[in-house]
Design an enzyme around this catalytic site. Structure first.
Site, PDB file in Angstrom:
ATOM      1  N   HIS A 174      76.455  13.422  52.897  1.00  0.00           N
ATOM      2  CA  HIS A 174      75.301  13.044  52.071  1.00  0.00           C
ATOM      3  C   HIS A 174      73.998  13.486  52.731  1.00  0.00           C
ATOM      4  O   HIS A 174      73.126  14.081  52.076  1.00  0.00           O
ATOM      5  CB  HIS A 174      75.303  11.526  51.871  1.00  0.00           C
ATOM      6  N   GLU A 175      73.864  13.203  54.031  1.00  0.00           N
ATOM      7  CA  GLU A 175      72.615  13.551  54.726  1.00  0.00           C
ATOM      8  C   GLU A 175      72.435  15.067  54.816  1.00  0.00           C
ATOM      9  O   GLU A 175      71.322  15.579  54.637  1.00  0.00           O
ATOM     10  CB  GLU A 175      72.602  12.921  56.122  1.00  0.00           C
TER      11      GLU A 175
ATOM     12  N   HIS B 127      71.048  16.499  51.624  1.00  0.00           N
ATOM     13  CA  HIS B 127      69.592  16.493  51.472  1.00  0.00           C
ATOM     14  C   HIS B 127      68.988  17.791  52.015  1.00  0.00           C
ATOM     15  O   HIS B 127      68.058  18.353  51.431  1.00  0.00           O
ATOM     16  CB  HIS B 127      68.986  15.314  52.233  1.00  0.00           C
TER      17      HIS B 127
ATOM     18  N   GLU C 229      68.767  11.114  46.011  1.00  0.00           N
ATOM     19  CA  GLU C 229      69.917  10.393  46.539  1.00  0.00           C
ATOM     20  C   GLU C 229      71.183  10.711  45.738  1.00  0.00           C
ATOM     21  O   GLU C 229      72.262  10.916  46.316  1.00  0.00           O
ATOM     22  CB  GLU C 229      69.648   8.886  46.523  1.00  0.00           C
TER      23      GLU C 229
END
Length: 266
Positions: free
Chosen positions: A127-128, A131, A190
């Site tokens: 997920h990070e 970004h 997100e």
């Protein structure tokens, strides 16, 4: 100047923010900064964090996180970062992790303790990194810069026309921009990072179904201390879980096709 004109200004800001580039999922983006500028900012921020925060000396947990991060970053496009990613485990109870442009990843020991297995930690790291792939940092800084210019222009117009209660109107515009532009952007980022991360972890050989278990655990850890989704930069866990579940068939296909299934142990 009439009130409808103030609303028009907000609409102009919103329109401007939805142009210029495309995210990996096809959404329009505004990006005012170059990749090299973002990488430089990421490297500088990471260097500062390493001097300001305690770094974990636990060899086993460091190797465990590195095993997961290495598997994830192998599937990051070289156009995003072609070098060797730097990983640091920070000794803190924070349930958090982050990735920065320039190939930097930070993971907090509190997150390692919360996640139940390598797959759940892979979901967070994916997920990070998502970004970074989508250049959400570039987009956030670009939108903030544009909003700042637009708000100042509006302020000067109000003063030039001697509009009564201009301070109150500017405060209202600020709230309107926050709720109407900045917070939805945060939730959109997100959600995009969730889906990019889901794809990354599956390709890297981690079970994507564990991403749902992760957010169930996150919901329990956060308790009931949540703002309404309209006023939050993060989607509610239930929303994230629904989005992940809707995209699970594609992720499972990628997982089945993965040639390497990591066995990272703590």
């Amino acid at each position: 100047m009439r009130c409808t004109q103030y609303l028009c200004l907000i609409l102009i800001f919103t329109t401007c923010l939805s142009s210029c580039a495309k995210s990996p999922l096809g959404r329009n983006q505004l990006k005012l900064y170059s990749s090299s500028q973002l990488a430089g900012m990421g490297e500088q921020a990471f260097a500062g964090m390493k001097t300001e925060q305690k770094i974990s000396s636990q060899t086993v947990s460091n190797q465990y996180v590195k095993c997961i991060a290495d598997a994830i970053t192998q599937h990051v496009p070289k156009s995003v970062f072609a070098g060797v990613w730097e990983l640091v485990v920070f000794d803190s109870e924070q349930i958090n992790a982050f990735a920065l442009p320039g190939g930097k990843i930070g993971v907090y020991t509190g997150l390692i303790e919360l996640t139940e297995n390598q797959h759940q930690l892979a979901a967070v790291i994916g997920h990070e990194v998502g970004h970074v792939i989508a250049e959400h940092g570039n987009e956030r800084m670009s939108s903030s810069a544009l909003i700042g210019v637009g708000m100042e222009v509006t302020n000067q117009l109000l003063k030039a026309n001697e509009i009564a209660s201009s301070n109150m109107i500017m405060a209202g515009l600020g709230l309107g921009v926050q709720v109407g532009v900045q917070l939805p952007f945060g939730r959109t980022h997100e959600s995009e990072a969730d889906l990019i991360g889901l794809d990354l972890m599956a390709k890297a050989g981690f079970d994507p179904q564990q991403s749902i278990n992760l957010w169930q655990n996150m919901a329990k850890a956060s308790g009931d201390n949540r703002q309404p989704e309209l006023l939050s930069t993060h989607p509610l866990p239930a929303t994230r879980i629904e989005n992940l579940a809707n995209n699970m068939p594609k992720a499972l296909k990628g997982y089945r096709l993965a040639t390497n299934k990591p066995n990272c142990k703590i």
